[in-house]
Motif scaffolding. Structure first.
Motif, PDB file in Angstrom:
ATOM      1  N   TRP A 165       0.828  -1.203   0.000  1.00  0.00           N
ATOM      2  CA  TRP A 165       0.000   0.000   0.000  1.00  0.00           C
ATOM      3  C   TRP A 165       0.866   1.258   0.000  1.00  0.00           C
ATOM      4  O   TRP A 165       1.965   1.281   0.565  1.00  0.00           O
ATOM      5  CB  TRP A 165      -0.923   0.014   1.215  1.00  0.00           C
ATOM      6  N   PHE A 166       0.336   2.316  -0.633  1.00  0.00           N
ATOM      7  CA  PHE A 166       1.006   3.610  -0.691  1.00  0.00           C
ATOM      8  C   PHE A 166       0.032   4.685  -0.224  1.00  0.00           C
ATOM      9  O   PHE A 166      -1.172   4.622  -0.502  1.00  0.00           O
ATOM     10  CB  PHE A 166       1.453   3.929  -2.124  1.00  0.00           C
ATOM     11  N   LYS A 167       0.582   5.686   0.489  1.00  0.00           N
ATOM     12  CA  LYS A 167      -0.215   6.836   0.922  1.00  0.00           C
ATOM     13  C   LYS A 167       0.466   8.096   0.415  1.00  0.00           C
ATOM     14  O   LYS A 167       1.649   8.327   0.707  1.00  0.00           O
ATOM     15  CB  LYS A 167      -0.331   6.872   2.439  1.00  0.00           C
ATOM     16  N   ASN A 168      -0.283   8.889  -0.359  1.00  0.00           N
ATOM     17  CA  ASN A 168       0.272  10.116  -0.940  1.00  0.00           C
ATOM     18  C   ASN A 168       1.581   9.824  -1.679  1.00  0.00           C
ATOM     19  O   ASN A 168       2.584  10.528  -1.522  1.00  0.00           O
ATOM     20  CB  ASN A 168       0.484  11.167   0.145  1.00  0.00           C
ATOM     21  N   ASN A 169       1.566   8.711  -2.462  1.00  0.00           N
ATOM     22  CA  ASN A 169       2.709   8.280  -3.283  1.00  0.00           C
ATOM     23  C   ASN A 169       3.926   7.833  -2.472  1.00  0.00           C
ATOM     24  O   ASN A 169       5.011   7.673  -3.026  1.00  0.00           O
ATOM     25  CB  ASN A 169       3.131   9.400  -4.248  1.00  0.00           C
ATOM     26  N   GLU A 170       3.743   7.603  -1.187  1.00  0.00           N
ATOM     27  CA  GLU A 170       4.836   7.122  -0.345  1.00  0.00           C
ATOM     28  C   GLU A 170       4.515   5.712   0.144  1.00  0.00           C
ATOM     29  O   GLU A 170       3.415   5.452   0.646  1.00  0.00           O
ATOM     30  CB  GLU A 170       5.047   8.058   0.842  1.00  0.00           C
ATOM     31  N   GLU A 171       5.462   4.797  -0.004  1.00  0.00           N
ATOM     32  CA  GLU A 171       5.244   3.401   0.385  1.00  0.00           C
ATOM     33  C   GLU A 171       5.079   3.281   1.891  1.00  0.00           C
ATOM     34  O   GLU A 171       5.895   3.794   2.665  1.00  0.00           O
ATOM     35  CB  GLU A 171       6.421   2.543  -0.080  1.00  0.00           C
ATOM     36  N   LEU A 172       3.998   2.603   2.296  1.00  0.00           N
ATOM     37  CA  LEU A 172       3.764   2.377   3.723  1.00  0.00           C
ATOM     38  C   LEU A 172       4.607   1.205   4.204  1.00  0.00           C
ATOM     39  O   LEU A 172       4.607   0.148   3.571  1.00  0.00           O
ATOM     40  CB  LEU A 172       2.287   2.083   3.988  1.00  0.00           C
ATOM     41  N   PRO A 173       5.327   1.350   5.317  1.00  0.00           N
ATOM     42  CA  PRO A 173       6.063   0.200   5.859  1.00  0.00           C
ATOM     43  C   PRO A 173       5.086  -0.858   6.361  1.00  0.00           C
ATOM     44  O   PRO A 173       3.987  -0.528   6.822  1.00  0.00           O
ATOM     45  CB  PRO A 173       6.871   0.808   7.006  1.00  0.00           C
ATOM     46  N   GLU A 174       5.473  -2.112   6.236  1.00  0.00           N
ATOM     47  CA  GLU A 174       4.582  -3.178   6.687  1.00  0.00           C
ATOM     48  C   GLU A 174       4.255  -3.033   8.165  1.00  0.00           C
ATOM     49  O   GLU A 174       3.138  -3.310   8.591  1.00  0.00           O
ATOM     50  CB  GLU A 174       5.232  -4.536   6.408  1.00  0.00           C
ATOM     51  N   SER A 186      -2.168   3.259  13.569  1.00  0.00           N
ATOM     52  CA  SER A 186      -2.577   1.983  14.184  1.00  0.00           C
ATOM     53  C   SER A 186      -2.875   0.900  13.148  1.00  0.00           C
ATOM     54  O   SER A 186      -3.536  -0.088  13.452  1.00  0.00           O
ATOM     55  CB  SER A 186      -3.825   2.204  15.051  1.00  0.00           C
ATOM     56  N   TYR A 187      -2.382   1.041  11.907  1.00  0.00           N
ATOM     57  CA  TYR A 187      -2.749   0.085  10.866  1.00  0.00           C
ATOM     58  C   TYR A 187      -1.914  -1.196  10.951  1.00  0.00           C
ATOM     59  O   TYR A 187      -0.801  -1.228  11.486  1.00  0.00           O
ATOM     60  CB  TYR A 187      -2.609   0.699   9.478  1.00  0.00           C
ATOM     61  N   THR A 188      -2.479  -2.259  10.387  1.00  0.00           N
ATOM     62  CA  THR A 188      -1.754  -3.517  10.171  1.00  0.00           C
ATOM     63  C   THR A 188      -1.938  -3.888   8.702  1.00  0.00           C
ATOM     64  O   THR A 188      -3.048  -3.839   8.180  1.00  0.00           O
ATOM     65  CB  THR A 188      -2.278  -4.648  11.066  1.00  0.00           C
ATOM     66  N   MET A 189      -0.830  -4.286   8.047  1.00  0.00           N
ATOM     67  CA  MET A 189      -0.870  -4.604   6.622  1.00  0.00           C
ATOM     68  C   MET A 189      -0.609  -6.087   6.406  1.00  0.00           C
ATOM     69  O   MET A 189       0.325  -6.645   6.988  1.00  0.00           O
ATOM     70  CB  MET A 189       0.182  -3.785   5.865  1.00  0.00           C
ATOM     71  N   ASN A 190      -1.449  -6.729   5.573  1.00  0.00           N
ATOM     72  CA  ASN A 190      -1.256  -8.124   5.206  1.00  0.00           C
ATOM     73  C   ASN A 190      -0.856  -8.169   3.734  1.00  0.00           C
ATOM     74  O   ASN A 190      -1.687  -7.951   2.849  1.00  0.00           O
ATOM     75  CB  ASN A 190      -2.535  -8.935   5.446  1.00  0.00           C
ATOM     76  N   THR A 191       0.422  -8.438   3.459  1.00  0.00           N
ATOM     77  CA  THR A 191       0.917  -8.427   2.081  1.00  0.00           C
ATOM     78  C   THR A 191       0.430  -9.627   1.277  1.00  0.00           C
ATOM     79  O   THR A 191       0.537  -9.641   0.052  1.00  0.00           O
ATOM     80  CB  THR A 191       2.451  -8.403   2.072  1.00  0.00           C
ATOM     81  N   GLU A 192      -0.094 -10.653   1.951  1.00  0.00           N
ATOM     82  CA  GLU A 192      -0.609 -11.830   1.254  1.00  0.00           C
ATOM     83  C   GLU A 192      -2.033 -11.614   0.754  1.00  0.00           C
ATOM     84  O   GLU A 192      -2.385 -12.060  -0.340  1.00  0.00           O
ATOM     85  CB  GLU A 192      -0.581 -13.045   2.186  1.00  0.00           C
ATOM     86  N   THR A 193      -2.863 -10.947   1.549  1.00  0.00           N
ATOM     87  CA  THR A 193      -4.275 -10.771   1.194  1.00  0.00           C
ATOM     88  C   THR A 193      -4.589  -9.382   0.662  1.00  0.00           C
ATOM     89  O   THR A 193      -5.655  -9.163   0.085  1.00  0.00           O
ATOM     90  CB  THR A 193      -5.169 -11.043   2.416  1.00  0.00           C
ATOM     91  N   GLY A 194      -3.700  -8.407   0.863  1.00  0.00           N
ATOM     92  CA  GLY A 194      -3.943  -7.051   0.392  1.00  0.00           C
ATOM     93  C   GLY A 194      -4.773  -6.205   1.333  1.00  0.00           C
ATOM     94  O   GLY A 194      -5.268  -5.142   0.957  1.00  0.00           O
ATOM     95  N   SER A 195      -4.894  -6.633   2.594  1.00  0.00           N
ATOM     96  CA  SER A 195      -5.704  -5.897   3.568  1.00  0.00           C
ATOM     97  C   SER A 195      -4.847  -4.843   4.287  1.00  0.00           C
ATOM     98  O   SER A 195      -3.706  -5.106   4.669  1.00  0.00           O
ATOM     99  CB  SER A 195      -6.298  -6.876   4.590  1.00  0.00           C
ATOM    100  N   LEU A 196      -5.433  -3.648   4.461  1.00  0.00           N
ATOM    101  CA  LEU A 196      -4.823  -2.581   5.265  1.00  0.00           C
ATOM    102  C   LEU A 196      -5.877  -2.161   6.283  1.00  0.00           C
ATOM    103  O   LEU A 196      -6.849  -1.497   5.941  1.00  0.00           O
ATOM    104  CB  LEU A 196      -4.402  -1.399   4.394  1.00  0.00           C
TER     105      LEU A 196
END
Length: 298
Positions: A165-174, A186-196
């Motif tokens: 995922w990217f926010k304002n063209n900046e890559e979000l760290p996992e 407070s987000y959690t990112m799942n790189t397998e399912t695409g959930s943020l």
């Protein structure tokens, strides 16, 4: 004695040379290969040793455990009929590779004049497919402190896509805790399912979001979508509650007014019922007593 050993060595060497010369032996440069979709790939089947002048060469495709001919009786067949050709000595060149070409391929060489008349080599081919544009879902507006989830998915890429995922063209760290800029998020990112997923949205989480799907063949992204974050509307909530209370009071006052206006009739609980006496002349006489009905005297 020495002469006997020398003779035995010569015989043994001659036998080994003869055995090697009359054996078909195959090798390949790589047993597991890959290519991107629409590109070309050559499967190598090299004949290291053979005595037969015109050996029989065959290629078979094995998918889900079921073999089918690719090269048989000196011609390409099957789904590669117009997309492959045999190159000397026995290599198979696949043109314009398709995702359906992912399978195991077996090169078989039969040499009837050799002492070892048959050999084969198994090669695994994987055709990588670039991801298509993923489908992204971003909420348009959320309130501070609430939870929300962004979704990203695509089903065409092979191997399976990973998501970023990217926010304002900046890559979000996992993990947001690894970045000073996103540490308070407070987000959690799942790189397998695409959930943020945001556990508790903050004002600084507002912005333009987009997702990128990628694998070894390439990448693709969806269009940016804006997520706005609003403060909790205390005044609006208060006005709604006040409006509800006012409506309730209005209904109660209306009911009381209807009762006072006499639209509802009821008998006094002290009312006395009288039985009208019967006379011989069949004429009825009403009692002189007053009959009270809801405050009215007759």
């Amino acid at each position: 004695m020495a002469m006997g050993r020398q003779t035995l060595s010569l015989v043994l060497f001659s036998w080994l040379c003869k055995s090697t010369a009359f054996a078909v032996i195959l090798r390949t440069t790589e047993k597991s290969v890959w290519t991107n979709e629409f590109e070309s790939i050559e499967l190598t089947c090299l004949i290291e040793s053979i005595s037969t002048n015109n050996p029989r060469i065959e290629w078979k495709k094995i998918k889900n455990g079921v073999p089918s001919y690719v090269y048989f009786q000196n011609k390409i067949s099957g789904d590669l009929e117009h997309r492959a050709l045999l190159r000397e000595p026995a290599n198979l060149l696949i043109l314009n590779a398709s995702r359906s070409d992912t399978a195991q391929y077996r090169c078989e060489v039969a040499a009837i004049d050799d002492q070892k008349p048959f050999d084969e080599i198994l090669i695994s081919l994987s055709v990588r497919v670039k991801p298509v544009m993923p489908r992204c879902s971003v909420p348009e507006a959320v309130t501070v402190g609430s939870s929300t989830e962004l979704h990203c998915i695509e089903n065409e890429g092979f191997p399976q896509s990973q998501y970023q995922w990217f926010k304002n063209n900046e890559e979000l760290p996992e993990d947001p805790k690894t970045s000073s800029k996103f540490y308070n998020s407070s987000y959690t990112m799942n790189t397998e399912t695409g959930s943020l997923k945001f556990r508790s949205v903050k004002k600084e989480d507002a912005g333009e979001y987009y997702c990128q799907a990628r694998n070894e063949a390439g990448w693709s992204k969806c269009s940016p979508q804006t997520m706005e974050v609003y403060d909790v509307d205390i005044v609006g909530i208060f006005l709604k509650v006040l409006g509800g209370v006012a409506a309730f009071i209005f209904v109660i006052v209306g009911i009381c007014q209807i009762q006072k206006s006499g639209y509802c009739s009821c008998k006094d609980h002290r009312e006395t019922n009288y039985k009208v006496p019967q006379h011989d002349n069949r004429m009825d006489y009403a009692s002189p007593d007053e009959v009270r009905l809801c405050g009215f005297v007759t």
